[in-house]
Design a protein around this motif. Structure first.
Motif, PDB file in Angstrom:
ATOM      1  N   ALA A   1      -0.128  10.110  -6.573  1.00 51.89           N
ATOM      2  CA  ALA A   1      -0.904  11.112  -7.092  1.00 51.89           C
ATOM      3  C   ALA A   1      -2.251  10.531  -7.587  1.00 51.89           C
ATOM      4  N   LEU A   2      -2.095   9.562  -8.726  1.00 55.70           N
ATOM      5  CA  LEU A   2      -3.219   8.884  -9.103  1.00 55.70           C
ATOM      6  C   LEU A   2      -4.315   8.331  -8.243  1.00 55.70           C
ATOM      7  N   THR A   3      -3.677   7.944  -7.017  1.00 61.37           N
ATOM      8  CA  THR A   3      -4.632   7.205  -6.033  1.00 61.37           C
ATOM      9  C   THR A   3      -5.447   8.430  -5.378  1.00 61.37           C
TER      10      THR A   3
ATOM     11  N   PHE B   1      -5.332   9.938   2.543  1.00 62.44           N
ATOM     12  CA  PHE B   1      -5.846  10.120   1.195  1.00 62.44           C
ATOM     13  C   PHE B   1      -7.244   9.475   0.889  1.00 62.44           C
ATOM     14  N   ILE B   2      -7.374   8.123   1.594  1.00 60.42           N
ATOM     15  CA  ILE B   2      -8.518   7.425   1.245  1.00 60.42           C
ATOM     16  C   ILE B   2      -9.240   7.109   2.496  1.00 60.42           C
TER      17      ILE B   2
ATOM     18  N   ASP C   1      -3.111   4.291   1.426  1.00 62.06           N
ATOM     19  CA  ASP C   1      -3.044   5.406   1.840  1.00 62.06           C
ATOM     20  C   ASP C   1      -1.659   5.600   2.513  1.00 62.06           C
ATOM     21  N   TYR C   2      -0.648   6.177   1.797  1.00 62.61           N
ATOM     22  CA  TYR C   2       0.550   6.359   2.361  1.00 62.61           C
ATOM     23  C   TYR C   2       0.721   7.097   3.501  1.00 62.61           C
ATOM     24  N   PRO C   3       0.417   8.283   3.641  1.00 67.46           N
ATOM     25  CA  PRO C   3       0.482   9.275   4.955  1.00 67.46           C
ATOM     26  C   PRO C   3       0.076   8.297   6.214  1.00 67.46           C
TER      27      PRO C   3
END
Lengths: 339, 128
Positions: free
Chosen positions: A37-39, A83-84, A304-306
């Motif tokens: 969430a913070l990322t 995410f990134i 970037d977990y996903p």
């Protein structure tokens, strides 16, 4: 003829493999430091915004609920958005753009490995204890022992820097725009389909070094297996009978021996595919080819977990599919295996 | 305990007997997992530090479960091939597909037990 029951049983085995990989990915990401969430929200985001992101991702739910949701999403190949690395782009799209690069590399690597390893293995077995046999075995041992991160730069130094025969990096010359002719994502195939021979030659020249690097490792193991398997087959009674009936040595080996000797070799080819995908990570880095392996490393580095989840599960899915193909080939070569 | 012998197809025991053996292997491991996770979580509650321990215990359980499941399916899918490869490359280590399958079944059972124990304990904590 392959029975439907056999194929179905093998297909069912895909389920535990993928559930196992998904569980591992879930737990490793959960145990690793860092807050998704913070990322996403950014270091300077307000606490309220971080809580909103947490809620939207379902991070406030009990962990077993998150686990169940993750498995259900993974079953549908839904991994959300990056995410990134490519912010707000669906992971499926990111993977679709990178996967062909790695697949192309692995396929050509395997092609080199199979097309050189099998004949060398047969030659080595037929000429057992000769100079050819010794040289082939030394070559195979060297191929298995030399790591990609060493052989890659060595080949670049020799063939690109010193001799200037081949390009050092990339998939095709920067002069060409491959995106304009993209059909399969495999550059060599796309340029061929477009009928542009200059582009095709450029793509092939760029592929030679990286494919050779992973192909040599594959070739080494296949030739070693082929030799050992062929030696075993050559000593069988039916081979002796064929020779006694006056059949030529070459015909006996190729007609009667080859098919039976191939059974364990085919298994190795399948098992090795996973190794090739892993090897592609290093090769892509050495030759600056942006494939799925490089994407995975980058995603792990930035959290970037996903992307990590999607990439690992795609690797697992590909690996199991290849092994399904191997099992089917295996049962064609020896129908008793279905029993 | 020595591994149970792998019977050729025609000599295999009846299906019920096979199922019982498999159930015992996984079932005892699940039980051990439930007991250990429940005991460990109860310890963290007594120590007053259970806030993240449920999440961590579940994640550890799923790690073990995932490893076991992957190992089990890998042994089923590739076991015979690996055995044959080891024989042909003269690198026999005594590794066999049935042994690997049984070992992995125990590991996945233990992981599943930890996950179940954590779920049960966590649900009780939430409702309390």
């Amino acid at each position: 003829m392959i029975s439907t029951r056999f194929v179905l049983k093998r297909l069912l085995l895909l389920v535990p493999v993928l559930v196992g990989v998904a569980s591992l990915v879930f737990s490793i990401l959960h145990l690793s430091p860092g807050d998704p969430a913070l990322t996403i929200a950014g270091e300077r985001a307000s606490e309220e915004f971080v809580r909103q992101v947490e809620e939207s991702l379902g991070l406030n739910d009990p962990i077993w609920v998150q686990y169940g949701r993750f498995l259900a999403d993974a079953a549908q190949f839904q991994f959300g958005e990056s995410f990134i690395i490519q912010r707000n782009t669906p992971v499926r799209e990111v993977l679709a753009s990178k996967l062909p690069v790695t697949l192309e590399l692995a396929l050509y690597g395997q092609l080199i490995g199979v097309s050189l390893g099998i004949p060398l293995g047969i030659l080595s077995a037929v000429k057992q204890d000769s100079i050819t046999d010794h040289l082939t075995r030394i070559g195979a041992l060297t191929g298995i022992s030399v790591p990609i991160f060493w052989s890659g730069p060595l080949l670049i130094l020799l063939f690109a820097q010193m001799l200037g025969w081949l390009p050092t990096s990339g998939r095709i010359s920067v002069l060409y725009n491959v995106e304009a002719i993209r059909v399969t994502g495999l550059v060599t195939i796309d340029t061929l389909l477009a009928g542009n021979m200059e582009m095709f030659v450029s793509a092939v020249r760029h592929m030679i070094l990286p494919a050779s690097v992973i192909g040599v490792y594959s070739m080494a193991l296949i030739s070693r297996m082929m030799r050992s398997s062929m030696l075993e087959v050559i000593r069988q009674d039916y081979m002796r009978t064929a020779r006694a009936k006056g059949q030529g040595a070459k015909i006996t080996v190729l007609k009667h021996g080859f098919r039976n000797a191939m059974i364990p070799v085919i298994t190795v080819i399948g098992i090795q595919f996973g190794g090739l995908l892993g090897g592609a990570v290093l090769t892509e880095t050495v030759f600056a080819i942006g494939g799925i392996g490089t994407l995975l490393v980058e995603a792990i580095k930035v959290g970037d977990y996903p992307i990590v989840q999607g990439t690992v599960l795609t690797f697992a899915f590909l690996f199991t599919l290849v092994n399904l193909g191997v099992d089917i080939t295996y049962s064609i070569l020896d129908p008793r295996i279905e029993q | 305990m020595p591994a149970e012998p792998d019977h050729p197809t025609e000599e295999r025991p009846p299906l019920v007997e096979q199922a019982t053996v498999r159930l015992r292997i996984v079932g005892t491991a699940v039980l051990v997992g439930v007991l250990i996770s429940t005991g460990a979580l109860a310890g963290t509650v007594l120590a007053g530090a259970y806030a993240t321990s449920v999440d961590t215990a579940f994640a550890l359980g799923s790690l073990v479960f995932g490893f076991g499941l992957l190992g089990w399916s890998g042994a089923v899918a590739l076991g015979r091939g690996i055995e044959s490869m080891q024989n042909h490359l003269d690198t026999g280590t005594g590794w066999t597909e049935p042994d690997a399958r049984r070992a992995m079944a125990r590991i996945l059972g233990f992981g599943l037990g930890v996950m179940l124990g954590t779920m049960g304990f966590g649900s009780v904590l939430v409702s309390a």
